[in-house]
Design a protein around this motif. Structure first.
Motif, PDB file in Angstrom:
ATOM      1  N   SER A  55      -5.279   9.097   6.688  1.00 19.02           N
ATOM      2  CA  SER A  55      -4.499   9.747   7.693  1.00 19.02           C
ATOM      3  C   SER A  55      -3.248  10.505   7.176  1.00 19.02           C
ATOM      4  O   SER A  55      -3.041  11.543   7.440  1.00 19.02           O
ATOM      5  N   THR A  56      -2.544   9.733   6.102  1.00 15.88           N
ATOM      6  CA  THR A  56      -1.643  10.422   4.988  1.00 15.88           C
ATOM      7  C   THR A  56      -2.121  11.761   4.431  1.00 15.88           C
ATOM      8  O   THR A  56      -1.565  12.844   4.357  1.00 15.88           O
ATOM      9  N   LEU A  57      -3.324  11.488   3.816  1.00 20.19           N
ATOM     10  CA  LEU A  57      -3.876  12.705   3.216  1.00 20.19           C
ATOM     11  C   LEU A  57      -4.277  13.759   3.964  1.00 20.19           C
ATOM     12  O   LEU A  57      -4.152  15.239   3.878  1.00 20.19           O
ATOM     13  N   ALA A  58      -4.589  13.476   5.350  1.00 23.13           N
ATOM     14  CA  ALA A  58      -5.017  14.590   6.372  1.00 23.13           C
ATOM     15  C   ALA A  58      -3.732  15.371   6.654  1.00 23.13           C
ATOM     16  O   ALA A  58      -3.726  16.497   7.013  1.00 23.13           O
ATOM     17  N   ALA A  59      -2.844  14.517   6.896  1.00 22.90           N
ATOM     18  CA  ALA A  59      -1.294  15.155   7.150  1.00 22.90           C
ATOM     19  C   ALA A  59      -0.843  16.057   6.307  1.00 22.90           C
ATOM     20  O   ALA A  59      -0.261  16.953   6.643  1.00 22.90           O
ATOM     21  N   LEU A  60      -0.964  15.753   5.043  1.00 22.55           N
ATOM     22  CA  LEU A  60      -0.750  16.771   3.803  1.00 22.55           C
ATOM     23  C   LEU A  60      -1.341  18.025   3.993  1.00 22.55           C
ATOM     24  O   LEU A  60      -0.994  19.175   3.303  1.00 22.55           O
ATOM     25  N   GLN A  61      -2.589  18.062   4.573  1.00 20.44           N
ATOM     26  CA  GLN A  61      -3.538  19.270   4.615  1.00 20.44           C
ATOM     27  C   GLN A  61      -3.477  19.793   5.658  1.00 20.44           C
ATOM     28  O   GLN A  61      -4.320  20.749   6.222  1.00 20.44           O
ATOM     29  N   LEU A  62      -2.282  19.774   6.671  1.00 17.24           N
ATOM     30  CA  LEU A  62      -2.225  20.381   7.970  1.00 17.24           C
ATOM     31  C   LEU A  62      -2.454  21.783   7.905  1.00 17.24           C
ATOM     32  O   LEU A  62      -1.469  22.541   7.257  1.00 17.24           O
ATOM     33  N   PHE A  63      -3.331  22.603   8.498  1.00 13.70           N
ATOM     34  CA  PHE A  63      -3.363  23.914   8.588  1.00 13.70           C
ATOM     35  C   PHE A  63      -4.180  24.363   9.578  1.00 13.70           C
ATOM     36  O   PHE A  63      -3.503  25.470  10.470  1.00 13.70           O
ATOM     37  N   ASN A  64      -5.118  23.662  10.044  1.00 13.42           N
ATOM     38  CA  ASN A  64      -6.176  24.571  11.197  1.00 13.42           C
ATOM     39  C   ASN A  64      -5.449  24.470  12.558  1.00 13.42           C
ATOM     40  O   ASN A  64      -5.430  25.471  13.208  1.00 13.42           O
ATOM     41  N   THR A  90       0.896  15.837  -3.780  1.00 11.20           N
ATOM     42  CA  THR A  90      -0.001  15.348  -3.095  1.00 11.20           C
ATOM     43  C   THR A  90      -0.650  14.324  -3.817  1.00 11.20           C
ATOM     44  O   THR A  90      -0.884  13.137  -3.498  1.00 11.20           O
ATOM     45  N   LEU A  91      -1.014  14.522  -5.046  1.00 10.65           N
ATOM     46  CA  LEU A  91      -1.520  13.383  -6.096  1.00 10.65           C
ATOM     47  C   LEU A  91      -0.466  12.536  -6.370  1.00 10.65           C
ATOM     48  O   LEU A  91      -0.941  11.222  -6.229  1.00 10.65           O
ATOM     49  N   GLY A  92       0.579  12.665  -6.243  1.00  8.77           N
ATOM     50  CA  GLY A  92       1.786  11.614  -6.392  1.00  8.77           C
ATOM     51  C   GLY A  92       1.824  10.852  -5.336  1.00  8.77           C
ATOM     52  O   GLY A  92       1.921   9.488  -5.496  1.00  8.77           O
ATOM     53  N   VAL A  93       1.925  11.343  -4.308  1.00  8.73           N
ATOM     54  CA  VAL A  93       2.244  10.781  -2.862  1.00  8.73           C
ATOM     55  C   VAL A  93       0.844   9.827  -2.575  1.00  8.73           C
ATOM     56  O   VAL A  93       1.137   8.524  -2.669  1.00  8.73           O
ATOM     57  N   SER A  94      -0.501  10.166  -3.100  1.00 10.12           N
ATOM     58  CA  SER A  94      -1.534   9.379  -2.901  1.00 10.12           C
ATOM     59  C   SER A  94      -1.513   8.200  -3.837  1.00 10.12           C
ATOM     60  O   SER A  94      -1.830   7.210  -3.356  1.00 10.12           O
ATOM     61  N   PHE A  95      -1.164   8.560  -4.964  1.00 10.38           N
ATOM     62  CA  PHE A  95      -1.102   7.465  -6.300  1.00 10.38           C
ATOM     63  C   PHE A  95      -0.064   6.237  -5.745  1.00 10.38           C
ATOM     64  O   PHE A  95      -0.320   4.965  -5.698  1.00 10.38           O
ATOM     65  N   VAL A  96       1.105   7.032  -5.363  1.00 14.15           N
ATOM     66  CA  VAL A  96       2.109   5.902  -4.909  1.00 14.15           C
ATOM     67  C   VAL A  96       1.701   5.197  -3.771  1.00 14.15           C
ATOM     68  O   VAL A  96       1.892   3.654  -3.740  1.00 14.15           O
ATOM     69  N   ALA A  97       1.259   5.912  -2.794  1.00 16.08           N
ATOM     70  CA  ALA A  97       0.908   5.093  -1.521  1.00 16.08           C
ATOM     71  C   ALA A  97      -0.247   4.061  -1.878  1.00 16.08           C
ATOM     72  O   ALA A  97      -0.332   2.942  -1.100  1.00 16.08           O
ATOM     73  N   ARG A 157      -0.968   2.339  -4.621  1.00 10.37           N
ATOM     74  CA  ARG A 157      -0.227   1.347  -5.411  1.00 10.37           C
ATOM     75  C   ARG A 157       0.442   0.332  -4.262  1.00 10.37           C
ATOM     76  O   ARG A 157       0.165  -0.834  -4.537  1.00 10.37           O
ATOM     77  N   LEU A 158       1.346   0.991  -3.413  1.00 13.11           N
ATOM     78  CA  LEU A 158       1.912   0.050  -2.725  1.00 13.11           C
ATOM     79  C   LEU A 158       1.074  -0.645  -1.762  1.00 13.11           C
ATOM     80  O   LEU A 158       1.371  -1.810  -1.303  1.00 13.11           O
ATOM     81  N   ILE A 159       0.099   0.208  -1.351  1.00 10.59           N
ATOM     82  CA  ILE A 159      -0.873  -0.613  -0.431  1.00 10.59           C
ATOM     83  C   ILE A 159      -1.699  -1.612  -1.101  1.00 10.59           C
ATOM     84  O   ILE A 159      -2.014  -2.475  -0.529  1.00 10.59           O
ATOM     85  N   GLN A 160      -2.246  -1.281  -2.267  1.00 12.77           N
ATOM     86  CA  GLN A 160      -2.796  -2.521  -2.929  1.00 12.77           C
ATOM     87  C   GLN A 160      -2.014  -3.714  -3.033  1.00 12.77           C
ATOM     88  O   GLN A 160      -2.435  -4.940  -2.881  1.00 12.77           O
ATOM     89  N   ARG A 161      -0.739  -3.391  -3.182  1.00 16.79           N
ATOM     90  CA  ARG A 161       0.122  -4.601  -3.787  1.00 16.79           C
ATOM     91  C   ARG A 161       0.391  -5.325  -2.227  1.00 16.79           C
ATOM     92  O   ARG A 161       0.307  -6.639  -2.350  1.00 16.79           O
ATOM     93  N   ARG A 162       0.451  -4.615  -1.261  1.00 17.69           N
ATOM     94  CA  ARG A 162       0.714  -5.388   0.039  1.00 17.69           C
ATOM     95  C   ARG A 162      -0.379  -6.065   0.589  1.00 17.69           C
ATOM     96  O   ARG A 162      -0.416  -7.017   1.132  1.00 17.69           O
ATOM     97  N   VAL A 163      -1.616  -5.354   0.370  1.00 10.89           N
ATOM     98  CA  VAL A 163      -2.682  -6.188   0.927  1.00 10.89           C
ATOM     99  C   VAL A 163      -3.135  -7.482  -0.289  1.00 10.89           C
ATOM    100  O   VAL A 163      -3.616  -8.342   0.277  1.00 10.89           O
ATOM    101  N   SER A 164      -3.014  -7.406  -1.470  1.00  7.31           N
ATOM    102  CA  SER A 164      -3.132  -8.462  -2.302  1.00  7.31           C
ATOM    103  C   SER A 164      -2.100  -9.585  -2.105  1.00  7.31           C
ATOM    104  O   SER A 164      -2.435 -10.570  -2.690  1.00  7.31           O
ATOM    105  N   ARG A 165      -1.213  -9.690  -1.277  1.00  8.51           N
ATOM    106  CA  ARG A 165      -0.397 -10.681  -0.978  1.00  8.51           C
ATOM    107  C   ARG A 165      -1.027 -11.599  -0.152  1.00  8.51           C
ATOM    108  O   ARG A 165      -1.751 -11.353   0.830  1.00  8.51           O
TER     109      ARG A 165
END
Length: 319
Positions: free
Chosen positions: A247-256, A302-309, A311-319
């Motif tokens: 959903s975050t990636l789709a929000a960054l591509q908002l156009f239509n 966009t690539l930076g936001v995707s990478f950071v998100a 990594r943060l998501i992976q850390r949160r899930v692995s807890r």
């Protein structure tokens, strides 16, 4: 064991032997089989399409971002030449107030659409996973169908629902295209179209959970709400996190959505979101270099936001 038995035993066990230099027997080496070329052949079309439609345009945009068109000539003749501009285009992008405003509007729509999209998808998936639920197949299909509707068609449909002259949902009393209401109008279209896909992802994750967990919870006296809140929702957290990233990636591509609603609303300008700003620079103002520089900056962000998100998501899930 006789000599014949010594010879026949390895043959029965499937291990071929050959005599070595010392008179004994050593296992024969298996002949190396050539690797099949079919998998590589099947991958070639995808690689060619990726290079032709992703890598090559990206390199061309990067080259354009360092160029500028210089107009020369007086009243009698006028021409233009392409010159090397260095990082001037990137400095202009970073100092573009209109682009920063478009970015803030995109973030505002994302703040509305992402929580509602993921939250409704989780709610619908949990409701459909209840053992007493009825007509689950029809309900799943009904929730998923909006995702199959093209974005432009869905936006036009909602646009007529918003207009006062054609609205059956109170458009004559509610200004869906006001300076504030337009954010919710655009976000609503994004939520309507993406909830079904996310719901299917989360529902599939729920179906993959072992039924023994539910049986043990029922024996402990848990209600359906307690199982959904304390057992199911935590166990499908990786699926919820993945839907949030999508959903975050789709929000960054908002156009239509805003671009299609622009003829119906004065609150939406031609540069309302970053992608509309890039489109306007390239095809309306014919400033390809500025549009290319903005595209490169936006792609890196966009690539930076995707990478950071991720990594943060992976850390949160692995807890």
């Amino acid at each position: 064991m006789t000599v014949d038995d010594e010879v026949v035993a390895p043959m029965r066990s499937g291990a071929a032997t050959v005599p070595d230099e010392g008179g004994g027997r050593a296992p024969a080496r298996k002949s190396a089989r050539p690797k099949p070329a079919l998998p590589y052949f099947l991958v070639v079309p995808a690689v060619v399409l990726f290079l032709a439609f992703v890598v090559a345009p990206g390199i061309y945009a990067l080259v354009l971002s360092f160029q500028a068109r210089k107009v020369s000539g007086g009243l009698l003749g006028r021409g233009s030449t392409v010159v090397f501009a260095g990082i001037d285009n990137y400095l202009a992008v970073l100092g573009d107030v209109e682009l920063w405003g478009a970015t803030l509007r995109m973030i505002a729509v994302a703040a509305i659409s992402i929580p509602f999209t993921v939250g409704l998808a989780l709610l619908f998936a949990l409701m459909l996973d209840v053992s007493r639920a009825r007509l689950t197949r029809f309900t799943r299909l009904a929730i998923f169908v909006p995702y199959a509707v093209p974005g432009v068609i869905a936006t036009l449909m909602w646009g007529f629902l918003y207009l006062p002259a054609t609205s059956p949902i109170g458009g004559s009393h509610i200004d869906y295209f006001s300076s504030v209401g337009v954010f919710f109008s655009v976000g609503n279209i994004a939520v309507w179209g993406a909830t079904g896909f996310n719901m299917i992802v989360i529902f599939t994750a729920l179906r993959a959970l072992p039924p023994e967990i539910y049986e043990a919870a029922r024996l402990d006296g848990c209600s359906e709400f307690q199982m959904a809140w304390r057992i199911k929702a935590p166990l499908v957290r990786p699926a919820v996190v993945m839907c949030t990233l999508f959903s975050t990636l789709a929000a960054l591509q908002l156009f239509n959505e805003p671009n299609t609603l622009r003829p119906l609303s004065n609150a939406i300008s031609s540069t309302w979101v970053p992608l509309m700003k890039i489109y306007n620079d390239a095809f309306v103002d014919s400033d390809l270099s500025q549009a290319a520089a903005t595209s490169v900056v936006f792609t890196v962000v966009t690539l930076g936001v995707s990478f950071v998100a991720a990594r943060l998501i992976q850390r949160r899930v692995s807890r």
